[in-house]
Motif scaffolding. Structure first.
Motif, PDB file in Angstrom:
ATOM      1  N   LEU A  42       0.828  -1.204   0.000  1.00  0.00           N
ATOM      2  CA  LEU A  42       0.000   0.000   0.000  1.00  0.00           C
ATOM      3  C   LEU A  42       0.863   1.255   0.000  1.00  0.00           C
ATOM      4  N   LEU A  43       1.966   1.222   0.729  1.00  0.00           N
ATOM      5  CA  LEU A  43       2.864   2.372   0.762  1.00  0.00           C
ATOM      6  C   LEU A  43       3.510   2.596  -0.596  1.00  0.00           C
ATOM      7  N   ASP A  44       3.965   1.522  -1.241  1.00  0.00           N
ATOM      8  CA  ASP A  44       4.615   1.642  -2.545  1.00  0.00           C
ATOM      9  C   ASP A  44       3.659   2.197  -3.600  1.00  0.00           C
ATOM     10  N   ARG A  45       2.366   1.882  -3.480  1.00  0.00           N
ATOM     11  CA  ARG A  45       1.382   2.322  -4.469  1.00  0.00           C
ATOM     12  C   ARG A  45       0.688   3.626  -4.065  1.00  0.00           C
ATOM     13  N   SER A  46       1.035   4.155  -2.897  1.00  0.00           N
ATOM     14  CA  SER A  46       0.271   5.287  -2.358  1.00  0.00           C
ATOM     15  C   SER A  46       0.390   6.550  -3.200  1.00  0.00           C
ATOM     16  N   GLU A  47       1.539   6.762  -3.840  1.00  0.00           N
ATOM     17  CA  GLU A  47       1.729   7.992  -4.604  1.00  0.00           C
ATOM     18  C   GLU A  47       0.707   8.122  -5.731  1.00  0.00           C
ATOM     19  N   ARG A  48       0.319   6.979  -6.310  1.00  0.00           N
ATOM     20  CA  ARG A  48      -0.644   7.043  -7.421  1.00  0.00           C
ATOM     21  C   ARG A  48      -2.040   6.567  -7.023  1.00  0.00           C
ATOM     22  N   GLU A  49      -2.197   5.929  -5.857  1.00  0.00           N
ATOM     23  CA  GLU A  49      -3.504   5.348  -5.537  1.00  0.00           C
ATOM     24  C   GLU A  49      -4.137   5.862  -4.249  1.00  0.00           C
ATOM     25  N   TYR A  50      -3.346   6.349  -3.301  1.00  0.00           N
ATOM     26  CA  TYR A  50      -3.945   6.824  -2.053  1.00  0.00           C
ATOM     27  C   TYR A  50      -4.788   8.062  -2.348  1.00  0.00           C
ATOM     28  N   PRO A  51      -6.072   8.069  -1.964  1.00  0.00           N
ATOM     29  CA  PRO A  51      -6.963   9.164  -2.363  1.00  0.00           C
ATOM     30  C   PRO A  51      -6.816  10.451  -1.567  1.00  0.00           C
ATOM     31  N   GLY A  52      -5.908  10.496  -0.619  1.00  0.00           N
ATOM     32  CA  GLY A  52      -5.660  11.733   0.107  1.00  0.00           C
ATOM     33  C   GLY A  52      -6.878  12.215   0.875  1.00  0.00           C
ATOM     34  N   PRO A  53      -7.320  13.469   0.644  1.00  0.00           N
ATOM     35  CA  PRO A  53      -8.468  14.006   1.391  1.00  0.00           C
ATOM     36  C   PRO A  53      -9.753  13.212   1.190  1.00  0.00           C
ATOM     37  N   GLN A  54      -9.829  12.444   0.087  1.00  0.00           N
ATOM     38  CA  GLN A  54     -11.036  11.639  -0.161  1.00  0.00           C
ATOM     39  C   GLN A  54     -11.009  10.311   0.589  1.00  0.00           C
ATOM     40  N   ALA A  55      -9.887   9.989   1.205  1.00  0.00           N
ATOM     41  CA  ALA A  55      -9.813   8.749   1.985  1.00  0.00           C
ATOM     42  C   ALA A  55     -10.592   8.923   3.285  1.00  0.00           C
ATOM     43  N   PRO A  56     -11.203   7.852   3.778  1.00  0.00           N
ATOM     44  CA  PRO A  56     -11.909   7.977   5.063  1.00  0.00           C
ATOM     45  C   PRO A  56     -10.916   8.273   6.173  1.00  0.00           C
ATOM     46  N   PRO A  57     -11.275   9.166   7.114  1.00  0.00           N
ATOM     47  CA  PRO A  57     -10.352   9.452   8.228  1.00  0.00           C
ATOM     48  C   PRO A  57     -10.185   8.227   9.115  1.00  0.00           C
ATOM     49  N   LEU A  58      -8.943   7.888   9.393  1.00  0.00           N
ATOM     50  CA  LEU A  58      -8.646   6.672  10.149  1.00  0.00           C
ATOM     51  C   LEU A  58      -8.295   7.004  11.591  1.00  0.00           C
ATOM     52  N   LYS A  59      -8.865   6.229  12.526  1.00  0.00           N
ATOM     53  CA  LYS A  59      -8.487   6.341  13.935  1.00  0.00           C
ATOM     54  C   LYS A  59      -7.094   5.767  14.161  1.00  0.00           C
ATOM     55  N   PHE A  60      -6.815   4.651  13.489  1.00  0.00           N
ATOM     56  CA  PHE A  60      -5.516   3.997  13.625  1.00  0.00           C
ATOM     57  C   PHE A  60      -5.380   2.964  12.526  1.00  0.00           C
ATOM     58  N   VAL A  61      -4.153   2.513  12.328  1.00  0.00           N
ATOM     59  CA  VAL A  61      -3.839   1.382  11.458  1.00  0.00           C
ATOM     60  C   VAL A  61      -3.084   0.392  12.323  1.00  0.00           C
ATOM     61  N   ARG A  62      -3.343  -0.899  12.126  1.00  0.00           N
ATOM     62  CA  ARG A  62      -2.746  -1.941  12.965  1.00  0.00           C
ATOM     63  C   ARG A  62      -1.857  -2.837  12.125  1.00  0.00           C
ATOM     64  N   SER A  63      -0.741  -3.271  12.702  1.00  0.00           N
ATOM     65  CA  SER A  63       0.164  -4.207  12.036  1.00  0.00           C
ATOM     66  C   SER A  63       0.450  -5.360  12.970  1.00  0.00           C
ATOM     67  N   CYS A  64       0.406  -6.586  12.441  1.00  0.00           N
ATOM     68  CA  CYS A  64       0.622  -7.765  13.279  1.00  0.00           C
ATOM     69  C   CYS A  64       1.097  -8.917  12.406  1.00  0.00           C
ATOM     70  N   SER A  65       1.515 -10.002  13.046  1.00  0.00           N
ATOM     71  CA  SER A  65       1.897 -11.285  12.434  1.00  0.00           C
ATOM     72  C   SER A  65       3.325 -11.347  11.924  1.00  0.00           C
ATOM     73  N   ALA A  66       4.023 -10.215  11.880  1.00  0.00           N
ATOM     74  CA  ALA A  66       5.424 -10.195  11.482  1.00  0.00           C
ATOM     75  C   ALA A  66       5.999  -8.855  11.920  1.00  0.00           C
ATOM     76  N   PRO A  67       7.328  -8.771  12.086  1.00  0.00           N
ATOM     77  CA  PRO A  67       7.924  -7.493  12.503  1.00  0.00           C
ATOM     78  C   PRO A  67       7.753  -6.419  11.438  1.00  0.00           C
ATOM     79  N   LEU A  68       7.437  -5.221  11.875  1.00  0.00           N
ATOM     80  CA  LEU A  68       7.338  -4.057  10.989  1.00  0.00           C
ATOM     81  C   LEU A  68       8.500  -3.134  11.303  1.00  0.00           C
ATOM     82  N   ASN A  69       9.301  -2.827  10.290  1.00  0.00           N
ATOM     83  CA  ASN A  69      10.458  -1.976  10.558  1.00  0.00           C
ATOM     84  C   ASN A  69      10.027  -0.533  10.800  1.00  0.00           C
TER      85      ASN A  69
END
Length: 531
Positions: A280-307
């Motif tokens: 999602l990060l790699d594709r965000s420059e062309r696909e993340y909708p910015g202000p049109q994205a729903p406002p997020l309370k948080f994002v969660r990461s699990c099941s493997a280490p996140l650098n």
């Protein structure tokens, strides 16, 4: 008169823990209090299923299964993608008193058969895409027909079963059991973990409390439901708290439609493995909708280490805190998590504090380690399973006096935040120096231009093993091996710097999206070291 009104608003907005005792009553509060609220948004057509409709479908499945002669505590398999059929089959079987074993639909027929036979399943429920697979037990296709008009019906015609002699591990199950989940691994290594309704309820309540999930929350099902991450964190916690889950078209995550799905659900959060966050990060420059994205309370990461570098980039891009969590199948998923920002500090590089369980880091003698000292992570509490089915040795080794010996290495700080440093079995012994591949991977991931890295042992006549690395470079970057190695020399001890580094197009991953270390070792680490 103003004070009572303000108090009323506070009461209405106050977090309410879900009152569930397991899978059987998961929907009950919502059916009573909010029967027409949306529970699921299904597929590309975005069909809404209310809590009342979902409960009605589950009850229909339960009555049909009971008429087959299946008895309370019997095991049934479930082979299905993240579709309405999975949810209805799971809850319907639970309401019939059955123990459900979700299985990865992508497994070959031979492995599905081996797992069903090892379990001793009496039958298996099949989602639409899983029909036609030859299996050793009665297989019953299940379909949910739902329309935009709000009508929904189940298509399921199970056979009447004779009462067979119980074979396989199912003889160890009882009516108190809810699920059997298979750990990651090949058929001969995957373990069967029985989870009771009490385990399930404790996990759901802990996840909901950690993130204060409620009726105003919604998410998109990114992770597969046949593993604990997607099942507990995304699906069951959302339904128990009165939220909404969008099930993507064909029941599978698609980066190309993800943000459209998030907007369609009015999502407030989502959870995924680091690999998907990277995509999602790699594709965000062309696909993340910015202000049109729903406002997020948080994002969660699990099941493997996140650098840490990826975590910071995700927070900048999505404008929401990224909370790292840690869990295992044997702990009914979540054991620790970073808290919501208003509930505690966020410590990058950690997987947070214990949530609903007790966590220790111990030395080789089982004594608690001082703050900051590395040891094995142990977990104790109501979400810890009782052991493995049909595996007495594995149970006695992993579950000791109620403590789950995770096999993970980590440290606890003075505030109780856990930082993972690797897996005991993954350590690379280079001439007596013990090297954590996870740590070296984290350093590599911080190198500008590196998208992903895998570190593995390379056989060596002198040192026993040397350090190997396979690195994926971000699209559009031109960084080479020498630049990456120089970055490693600047950030690692000399013995941790990879002796062999190869640039590759992609790395193998497991069905959960984590790095497939066996696949990496077989592909890149089998040849002996040559200077």
């Amino acid at each position: 008169m103003a004070a009572p009104a303000a108090a009323t608003v506070r009461d209405a907005n106050r977090y309410r823990p879900p009152a569930v005792t397991g899978l059987v009553d998961l929907l009950d509060r919502q059916v009573r209090e909010r029967p027409y609220a949306r529970a699921l948004v299904v597929g590309g057509e975005r069909v809404h299923l209310s809590y009342r409709a979902l409960a009605t479908l589950a009850d229909d499945v339960a009555s049909r299964l009971i008429r087959t002669g299946l008895r309370r505590g019997d095991a049934v398999g479930l082979i299905c993608a993240n579709t309405a059929e999975f949810v209805v089959a799971l809850l319907g079987a639970a309401r019939a008193g059955l123990v459900v074993a979700p299985l990865d639909p992508a497994l070959p027929g031979s492995q599905l058969s081996a797992r069903l036979e090892a379990l001793g399943a009496r039958a298996v429920l099949l989602g639409p895409a899983a029909t036609g697979v030859p299996l050793p037990v009665p297989a019953w296709p299940l379909r949910v027909d739902a329309s935009r008009a709000g009508t929904a019906a189940v298509v399921l015609e199970p056979d009447i079963l004779a009462t067979p002699q119980v074979r396989g591990a199912a003889g160890e199950l009882s009516g108190g059991d809810a699920l059997v989940l298979f750990t990651a691994g090949t058929t001969d290594r995957a373990k069967m973990v029985p989870l009771t309704h009490a385990n399930v309820a404790a996990s759901i309540q802990t996840i909901c409390a950690t993130y204060e999930l409620g009726p105003g929350d919604a998410t998109v099902a990114v992770m597969p439901f046949f593993h604990g991450h997607g099942l507990f964190a995304a699906l069951l916690a959302s339904l128990a708290s009165g939220g909404c889950v969008l099930l993507p078209e064909r029941g599978r995550f698609s980066a190309g439609t993800f943000w459209d799905d998030m907007r369609a659900a009015a999502a407030t959060w989502f959870t995924a493995v680091p690999t998907i966050h990277e995509i999602l990060l790699d594709r965000s420059e062309r696909e993340y909708p910015g202000p049109q994205a729903p406002p997020l309370k948080f994002v969660r990461s699990c099941s493997a280490p996140l650098n840490s570098a990826t975590q910071r980039a995700l927070e900048r891009t999505f404008g929401a805190p990224l909370l790292s969590a840690y869990g295992m199948t044997e702990s009914t998923h979540q054991a620790t998590s970073e808290p919501l920002p208003q509930r505690g500090a966020l410590k990058q590089g950690s997987v947070g504090r214990a949530t609903g369980v007790e966590v220790r880091v111990v030395d080789r003698s089982g004594r608690p380690c001082p703050a900051g000292v590395e040891g094995e992570v142990w977990v104790h509490g109501p979400t810890v399973a009782r052991g493995y089915l049909a595996d007495r040795d594995g149970t006695s080794y992993t579950f000791v006096d109620g403590w789950l010996h995770t096999g993970d290495l980590g440290t606890l700080d003075e505030d109780g935040y856990l930082s993972l440093t690797g897996r005991i079995k993954n350590l690379i012994n280079r001439g007596g120096e013990k090297i954590s591949p996870e740590y070296v991977e984290d350093i590599l991931a911080g190198c500008p231009g590196v998208a992903e890295a895998a570190v593995f042992a390379v056989p060596d006549a002198m040192y026993g093993h040397r350090v190997g690395a396979a690195v994926v470079v971000r699209e559009g970057e031109s960084i080479g091996t020498e630049e990456i190695l120089q970055y490693c020399r600047d950030h690692l001890a000399a013995f941790e710097v990879p002796d062999r580094l190869e640039l590759v197009a992609a790395l193998p991953h497991t069905a959960k999206g984590g790095l497939d270390r066996k696949g990496v070792q077989a592909r890149y680490g089998s040849a002996p070291y040559a200077p």
